[in-house]
Design an enzyme around this catalytic site. Sequence first.
Site, PDB file in Angstrom:
ATOM      1  N   SER A 175      12.241   5.403  -2.385  1.00  0.00           N
ATOM      2  CA  SER A 175      11.405   6.211  -1.500  1.00  0.00           C
ATOM      3  C   SER A 175      11.844   7.663  -1.607  1.00  0.00           C
ATOM      4  O   SER A 175      11.818   8.230  -2.697  1.00  0.00           O
ATOM      5  CB  SER A 175      11.475   5.687  -0.064  1.00  0.00           C
ATOM      6  OG  SER A 175      10.527   6.348   0.762  1.00  0.00           O
ATOM      7  N   THR A 176      12.264   8.269  -0.512  1.00  0.00           N
ATOM      8  CA  THR A 176      12.610   9.687  -0.519  1.00  0.00           C
ATOM      9  C   THR A 176      13.689   9.995  -1.545  1.00  0.00           C
ATOM     10  O   THR A 176      14.761   9.403  -1.544  1.00  0.00           O
ATOM     11  CB  THR A 176      13.108  10.112   0.877  1.00  0.00           C
ATOM     12  OG1 THR A 176      12.181   9.671   1.852  1.00  0.00           O
ATOM     13  CG2 THR A 176      13.261  11.619   0.959  1.00  0.00           C
ATOM     14  N   HIS A 201       7.507   4.879  -3.103  1.00  0.00           N
ATOM     15  CA  HIS A 201       6.599   5.256  -2.026  1.00  0.00           C
ATOM     16  C   HIS A 201       5.928   6.590  -2.333  1.00  0.00           C
ATOM     17  O   HIS A 201       6.567   7.647  -2.277  1.00  0.00           O
ATOM     18  CB  HIS A 201       7.358   5.374  -0.699  1.00  0.00           C
ATOM     19  CG  HIS A 201       7.901   4.078  -0.205  1.00  0.00           C
ATOM     20  ND1 HIS A 201       8.979   4.008   0.657  1.00  0.00           N
ATOM     21  CD2 HIS A 201       7.531   2.792  -0.427  1.00  0.00           C
ATOM     22  CE1 HIS A 201       9.236   2.730   0.939  1.00  0.00           C
ATOM     23  NE2 HIS A 201       8.378   1.981   0.278  1.00  0.00           N
ATOM     24  N   MET A 294      14.499   6.594   2.920  1.00  0.00           N
ATOM     25  CA  MET A 294      14.719   6.434   4.352  1.00  0.00           C
ATOM     26  C   MET A 294      14.159   5.094   4.816  1.00  0.00           C
ATOM     27  O   MET A 294      13.170   4.600   4.290  1.00  0.00           O
ATOM     28  CB  MET A 294      14.031   7.565   5.108  1.00  0.00           C
ATOM     29  CG  MET A 294      14.195   7.483   6.618  1.00  0.00           C
ATOM     30  SD  MET A 294      13.400   8.848   7.462  1.00  0.00           S
ATOM     31  CE  MET A 294      13.719   8.380   9.166  1.00  0.00           C
ATOM     32  N   ASP A 297      12.840  -0.515   4.093  1.00  0.00           N
ATOM     33  CA  ASP A 297      11.969  -1.251   3.183  1.00  0.00           C
ATOM     34  C   ASP A 297      12.769  -1.708   1.975  1.00  0.00           C
ATOM     35  O   ASP A 297      13.450  -0.911   1.332  1.00  0.00           O
ATOM     36  CB  ASP A 297      10.792  -0.366   2.741  1.00  0.00           C
ATOM     37  CG  ASP A 297       9.747  -1.141   1.956  1.00  0.00           C
ATOM     38  OD1 ASP A 297       9.658  -2.373   2.141  1.00  0.00           O
ATOM     39  OD2 ASP A 297       9.017  -0.516   1.158  1.00  0.00           O
TER      40      ASP A 297
END
Length: 354
Positions: A175-176, A201, A294, A297
Amino acid sequence: MIKVLIVDDSAVVRQGLTEVLEADPAIEVIGAAADPYLAVEKMRRLKPDVITLDVEMPRMDGITFLRKLMSQHPIPVVICSSLVGEGSDTQIKALEYGAVDIIAKPAFGTRQFLQESRTRIQDSVKAAAEARLKKLPVMQSRQSQPKLSADAVLSSSSIKPMTETTEKIVAIGASTGGTEAVRVILEAMPANCPALAIVQHMPEGFTRSFAKRLDQLCDIKVKEAEDGDTLLRGHALIAPGNRHMLIQRSGARYYVQLRDGPLVTRHRPSVDVLFRSAARHAGRNALGVILTGMGDDGAAGMLEMREAGAATLGQDESSSVVYGMPREAFVRGGVDHQFPLNQMASALLKVTGM
């Protein structure tokens, strides 16, 4: 409180983003600016923790401003831009220039926005506030909807380890900060590496440009996944934004299936969905890798992979932009070993027998 400065030339967007962000009790909008020059003045005075930044603005475009900012006075930046076909390449470039995340500018007031975009924007800003930034070379919160598990897309009732075969499948979730982490790993992959299925993501429309750029940089073939695509050696499939991606098996053939469905752990695509499908259909033939991001998930899905016999790797804290997803997976017992990003590719290849 996370102090946010909104930089966008549209008064409507500035007001809409202010209302969205301040609906989260952990976020305070301390100011707004219609262009980068005004933004610089307010940054000096207000000292924000995070900036949301549009791309198309008067006097100076957002990408130029971002590059100047990150080479001189790094601050977490979330790009908030409209999804315009050819503009996607520009917004992917923004991630290379140091933006922590990129989100689609929502259609304020629509049902889709109320149900999904608000959470996405709030989470992106909170992730940005935790980000570890690098200077470029000079040149619990209120939720708008329930947090669903992978059960919403794929039942856990029949997860069973598969018999081991010679073909290995690598499932990666990020993600991030993950766009850079995924690039580092894929650029190190040899042409005969195991097949890779990746959930990063990103919004709908951005994953295609992301995959195309990686395809240009890497020795392996990288593409945005299409329903039914076969997982092959030397190939990486990127889950398309707004679609869940599952690994399936037919005889000796592994392939991907794309599904719509609800947000899972507040994301679509969801890493948990990918990892659960890998546990069910690949078992010990799979390797799970969870990278910077973050939230949690992928944590539950990675534990399922490990319990199904798969090897599992997590990015370590020191090299993660946001040590959220890897930490949660490690704390829950889903990670066999943690590695810094610069060692992850070699560890992946070693585990898969290369």
